[in-house]
Design a protein around this motif. Structure first.
Motif, PDB file in Angstrom:
ATOM      1  N   LEU A 293       0.833  -1.202   0.000  1.00  0.00           N
ATOM      2  CA  LEU A 293       0.000   0.000   0.000  1.00  0.00           C
ATOM      3  C   LEU A 293       0.875   1.262   0.000  1.00  0.00           C
ATOM      4  CD1 LEU A 293      -2.985   0.682  -0.056  1.00  0.00           C
ATOM      5  CD2 LEU A 293      -2.931   0.946   2.436  1.00  0.00           C
ATOM      6  N   GLN A 294       1.908   1.242   0.864  1.00  0.00           N
ATOM      7  CA  GLN A 294       2.813   2.399   0.923  1.00  0.00           C
ATOM      8  C   GLN A 294       3.558   2.591  -0.389  1.00  0.00           C
ATOM      9  OE1 GLN A 294       4.518   1.340   5.018  1.00  0.00           O
ATOM     10  NE2 GLN A 294       5.260   3.406   4.698  1.00  0.00           N
ATOM     11  N   ARG A 295       3.940   1.459  -0.997  1.00  0.00           N
ATOM     12  CA  ARG A 295       4.643   1.522  -2.284  1.00  0.00           C
ATOM     13  C   ARG A 295       3.752   2.182  -3.336  1.00  0.00           C
ATOM     14  NH1 ARG A 295       8.601   2.725  -4.671  1.00  0.00           N
ATOM     15  NH2 ARG A 295       9.863   1.560  -3.204  1.00  0.00           N
ATOM     16  N   GLU A 296       2.487   1.751  -3.374  1.00  0.00           N
ATOM     17  CA  GLU A 296       1.561   2.329  -4.367  1.00  0.00           C
ATOM     18  C   GLU A 296       1.357   3.822  -4.124  1.00  0.00           C
ATOM     19  OE1 GLU A 296      -1.913  -0.118  -4.092  1.00  0.00           O
ATOM     20  OE2 GLU A 296      -1.012  -1.761  -5.241  1.00  0.00           O
ATOM     21  N   GLU A 297       1.221   4.193  -2.835  1.00  0.00           N
ATOM     22  CA  GLU A 297       1.029   5.615  -2.490  1.00  0.00           C
ATOM     23  C   GLU A 297       2.235   6.448  -2.921  1.00  0.00           C
ATOM     24  OE1 GLU A 297       0.224   6.054   1.664  1.00  0.00           O
ATOM     25  OE2 GLU A 297      -1.871   5.437   1.472  1.00  0.00           O
ATOM     26  N   LEU A 298       3.429   5.937  -2.620  1.00  0.00           N
ATOM     27  CA  LEU A 298       4.649   6.677  -2.962  1.00  0.00           C
ATOM     28  C   LEU A 298       4.799   6.802  -4.481  1.00  0.00           C
ATOM     29  CD1 LEU A 298       7.227   8.089  -1.988  1.00  0.00           C
ATOM     30  CD2 LEU A 298       8.350   5.861  -1.904  1.00  0.00           C
ATOM     31  N   ASP A 299       4.542   5.709  -5.206  1.00  0.00           N
ATOM     32  CA  ASP A 299       4.647   5.757  -6.669  1.00  0.00           C
ATOM     33  C   ASP A 299       3.654   6.757  -7.259  1.00  0.00           C
ATOM     34  OD1 ASP A 299       6.610   3.900  -6.522  1.00  0.00           O
ATOM     35  OD2 ASP A 299       5.441   2.203  -7.293  1.00  0.00           O
ATOM     36  N   ALA A 300       2.443   6.766  -6.712  1.00  0.00           N
ATOM     37  CA  ALA A 300       1.414   7.696  -7.202  1.00  0.00           C
ATOM     38  C   ALA A 300       1.840   9.143  -6.924  1.00  0.00           C
ATOM     39  CB  ALA A 300       0.071   7.399  -6.540  1.00  0.00           C
ATOM     40  N   PHE A 301       2.422   9.365  -5.726  1.00  0.00           N
ATOM     41  CA  PHE A 301       2.885  10.706  -5.348  1.00  0.00           C
ATOM     42  C   PHE A 301       3.966  11.190  -6.331  1.00  0.00           C
ATOM     43  CE2 PHE A 301       6.031  13.416  -3.259  1.00  0.00           C
ATOM     44  CZ  PHE A 301       5.233  14.423  -2.722  1.00  0.00           C
ATOM     45  N   ILE A 302       4.921  10.284  -6.643  1.00  0.00           N
ATOM     46  CA  ILE A 302       6.031  10.652  -7.534  1.00  0.00           C
ATOM     47  C   ILE A 302       5.526  10.910  -8.956  1.00  0.00           C
ATOM     48  CG2 ILE A 302       8.140   9.762  -8.645  1.00  0.00           C
ATOM     49  CD1 ILE A 302       8.792   8.417  -5.887  1.00  0.00           C
ATOM     50  N   ASP A 303       4.602  10.052  -9.437  1.00  0.00           N
ATOM     51  CA  ASP A 303       4.032  10.255 -10.779  1.00  0.00           C
ATOM     52  C   ASP A 303       3.371  11.622 -10.892  1.00  0.00           C
ATOM     53  OD1 ASP A 303       4.868   7.822 -11.627  1.00  0.00           O
ATOM     54  OD2 ASP A 303       2.913   6.824 -11.513  1.00  0.00           O
ATOM     55  N   GLN A 304       2.570  11.957  -9.869  1.00  0.00           N
ATOM     56  CA  GLN A 304       1.857  13.235  -9.869  1.00  0.00           C
ATOM     57  C   GLN A 304       2.831  14.403  -9.803  1.00  0.00           C
ATOM     58  OE1 GLN A 304      -1.477  13.479 -10.463  1.00  0.00           O
ATOM     59  NE2 GLN A 304      -0.958  15.627 -10.708  1.00  0.00           N
ATOM     60  N   LEU A 305       3.880  14.234  -8.992  1.00  0.00           N
ATOM     61  CA  LEU A 305       4.890  15.282  -8.841  1.00  0.00           C
ATOM     62  C   LEU A 305       5.527  15.599 -10.202  1.00  0.00           C
ATOM     63  CD1 LEU A 305       6.591  17.044  -6.854  1.00  0.00           C
ATOM     64  CD2 LEU A 305       8.156  15.120  -6.647  1.00  0.00           C
ATOM     65  N   TYR A 306       5.901  14.548 -10.938  1.00  0.00           N
ATOM     66  CA  TYR A 306       6.513  14.762 -12.247  1.00  0.00           C
ATOM     67  C   TYR A 306       5.538  15.419 -13.228  1.00  0.00           C
ATOM     68  CZ  TYR A 306      11.124  12.620 -11.627  1.00  0.00           C
ATOM     69  OH  TYR A 306      12.424  12.375 -11.255  1.00  0.00           O
ATOM     70  N   LYS A 307       4.264  15.017 -13.157  1.00  0.00           N
ATOM     71  CA  LYS A 307       3.258  15.640 -14.045  1.00  0.00           C
ATOM     72  C   LYS A 307       3.139  17.130 -13.740  1.00  0.00           C
ATOM     73  CE  LYS A 307       0.276  11.702 -15.163  1.00  0.00           C
ATOM     74  NZ  LYS A 307      -0.176  10.715 -14.180  1.00  0.00           N
ATOM     75  N   ASP A 308       3.073  17.459 -12.424  1.00  0.00           N
ATOM     76  CA  ASP A 308       2.932  18.863 -12.017  1.00  0.00           C
ATOM     77  C   ASP A 308       4.145  19.689 -12.434  1.00  0.00           C
ATOM     78  OD1 ASP A 308       0.548  18.110 -10.911  1.00  0.00           O
ATOM     79  OD2 ASP A 308       1.247  18.101  -8.828  1.00  0.00           O
ATOM     80  N   ILE A 309       5.328  19.093 -12.257  1.00  0.00           N
ATOM     81  CA  ILE A 309       6.564  19.812 -12.611  1.00  0.00           C
ATOM     82  C   ILE A 309       6.617  20.049 -14.116  1.00  0.00           C
ATOM     83  CG2 ILE A 309       9.084  19.539 -12.826  1.00  0.00           C
ATOM     84  CD1 ILE A 309       9.063  18.288 -10.008  1.00  0.00           C
ATOM     85  N   GLU A 310       6.199  19.036 -14.879  1.00  0.00           N
ATOM     86  CA  GLU A 310       6.242  19.188 -16.335  1.00  0.00           C
ATOM     87  C   GLU A 310       5.335  20.329 -16.793  1.00  0.00           C
ATOM     88  OE1 GLU A 310       6.034  16.539 -20.392  1.00  0.00           O
ATOM     89  OE2 GLU A 310       5.773  15.541 -18.461  1.00  0.00           O
ATOM     90  N   LYS A 311       4.167  20.441 -16.126  1.00  0.00           N
ATOM     91  CA  LYS A 311       3.238  21.525 -16.452  1.00  0.00           C
ATOM     92  C   LYS A 311       3.862  22.885 -16.135  1.00  0.00           C
ATOM     93  CE  LYS A 311      -0.693  20.627 -14.625  1.00  0.00           C
ATOM     94  NZ  LYS A 311      -1.957  20.076 -14.253  1.00  0.00           N
ATOM     95  N   GLU A 312       4.572  22.947 -15.015  1.00  0.00           N
ATOM     96  CA  GLU A 312       5.129  24.204 -14.511  1.00  0.00           C
ATOM     97  C   GLU A 312       6.449  24.569 -15.201  1.00  0.00           C
ATOM     98  OE1 GLU A 312       4.946  27.592 -12.482  1.00  0.00           O
ATOM     99  OE2 GLU A 312       3.398  26.047 -12.313  1.00  0.00           O
TER     100      GLU A 312
END
Length: 395
Positions: free
Chosen positions: A257-276
């Motif tokens: 569960l923690q692994r999935e949460e962390l992976d989702a957090f990192i994926d979203q972070l990269y998406k947000d950074i790419e937008k910015e």
């Protein structure tokens, strides 16, 4: 460090190549090499990518890195202990305040920075070095693929050296091309206005750095050669404390569960950074590496370069078992480009590196029609300056 491989002359057409001196296993590090000279790109520095001026190691923590790229100072990264950046090891030049890591500023001062240190003139737009840098930025927009400061550091290194001939000989090992090829490379780097721009750069370069020992480098022909040398041999260097942190997080042994949460957090972070911030993820620069520059291209490479130490130390790693006496080849094309037709691959290599590939894959496909499929035709326009170097920036 270069004991597993050595440079050998192949032919006047191919120049030098790198050959294994012993059997090398898949996954093994063939060598770790430091550049004879390297430099952060000027636009990169202007966008406030905080990195050691000498070794390009990131000087911000992964969290600071992400906060800056997102423009969001409240961002908190989980697992901060996975970031290896140590703020207590930062130094700066007492004269011009340029920042470095550990021994970096001292090493820079001893090799080239004594000549290039702007001291209190750091913000003076009329200083010859500042004029040179400003002219370069106005000619060569991101994505940068080469840097006038690499050339400046080469000159400054010779100026400061006790044994000037040794350094001149070291720099002369990097391939020299014919005048026509040099012209093509410079045209590729500077575009249609290249003759006028190159002459302006030469005049500013001379005003800032002229040296009697290197008078040939300041002539129109010598300057063009130097420019082409840096454009052809410069190896892209990318460092990022954020990507180091991501790699470290990937290696953590976590409950599912923690692994999935962390992976989702990192994926979203990269998406947000790419937008910015778009493409500008890493601190980027360029360096000249004696051994790596001898590595020829193959569309089926048996080795690849990377920067796992988050600084300018280049690691060459075997992708396959390599036998003693076998040539070690890297690819100048990215994975997607390598999947394209022989015609498309050679079009990119011809435009960016001025050669036609004769690796086993290209020879095997020699009878294929010289046409590209529709989707390849659409993609043809995507080759840009960034491919003038092996942009191994995804550390």
């Amino acid at each position: 460090a270069g004991a597993a491989a050595e440079a050998r002359f192949i032919s006047s057409a191919k120049g030098k190549g790198l050959f294994a001196t012993k059997n090398i296993r898949k996954g093994e590090t063939v060598f770790v090499e430091r550049p004879v000279v390297s430099s952060q790109f000027l636009w990169n520095a202007l966008y406030n990518y905080r990195a050691c001026d000498h070794c390009l190691r990131a000087l911000e923590t992964a969290e600071e890195n992400a906060q800056r790229l997102l423009g969001k100072s409240s961002l908190v990264l989980p697992h901060p202990e996975q970031c290896g950046i140590r703020n207590d090891l930062h130094q700066q030049c007492p004269r011009c305040q340029v920042r470095g890591y550990g021994e970096g500023p001292q090493a820079a001062w001893e090799q080239y920075h004594h000549v290039l240190c702007l001291g209190p003139s750091r913000d003076d737009p009329t200083h010859p070095l500042n004029k040179l840098q400003e002219a370069w930025r106005n000619m060569h927009y991101p994505p940068e693929t080469s840097s006038i400061m690499l050339m400046a550091r080469m000159v400054a290194t010779v100026k400061q050296a006790k044994d000037k001939e040794w350094w001149i000989k070291t720099f002369s090992q990097f391939c020299s091309k014919t005048a026509n090829e040099e012209e093509e490379i410079v045209h590729k780097l500077l575009g249609d206005k290249f003759k006028g721009q190159l002459e302006l750069l030469r005049l500013l370069f001379t005003e800032a750095l002229y040296d009697e020992h290197l008078s040939r480098w300041f002539t129109p022909e010598g300057f063009r050669s130097l420019f082409a040398l840096v454009g052809t041999n410069g190896q892209g260097i990318g460092t990022s404390s954020l990507s180091q942190w991501v790699h470290a997080c990937d290696a953590l042994d976590l409950p599912m569960l923690q692994r999935e949460e962390l992976d989702a957090f990192i994926d979203q972070l990269y998406k947000d950074i790419e937008k910015e911030s778009g493409e500008f993820l890493n601190c980027e620069g360029s360096g000249l590496y004696v051994l790596q520059s001898c590595c020829n291209h193959s569309c089926i490479p048996n080795a690849e370069t990377s920067f796992p130490e988050n600084n300018f130390l280049l690691h060459l790693t075997a992708l396959e078992d390599i036998e003693a006496g076998e040539e070690i080849c890297i690819s100048y094309l990215d994975c997607c480009q390598r999947e394209r037709s022989r015609h498309s691959r050679n079009k990119i290599l011809r435009e960016n590196y001025l050669f036609t590939c004769s690796c086993p894959k290209c020879l095997a496909q020699a009878d294929d029609a010289d046409v590209t499929s529709d989707e390849e035709e659409e993609g043809e326009g995507e080759t840009d300056d960034a491919e003038l170097e092996d942009e191994m920036t995804d550390v």
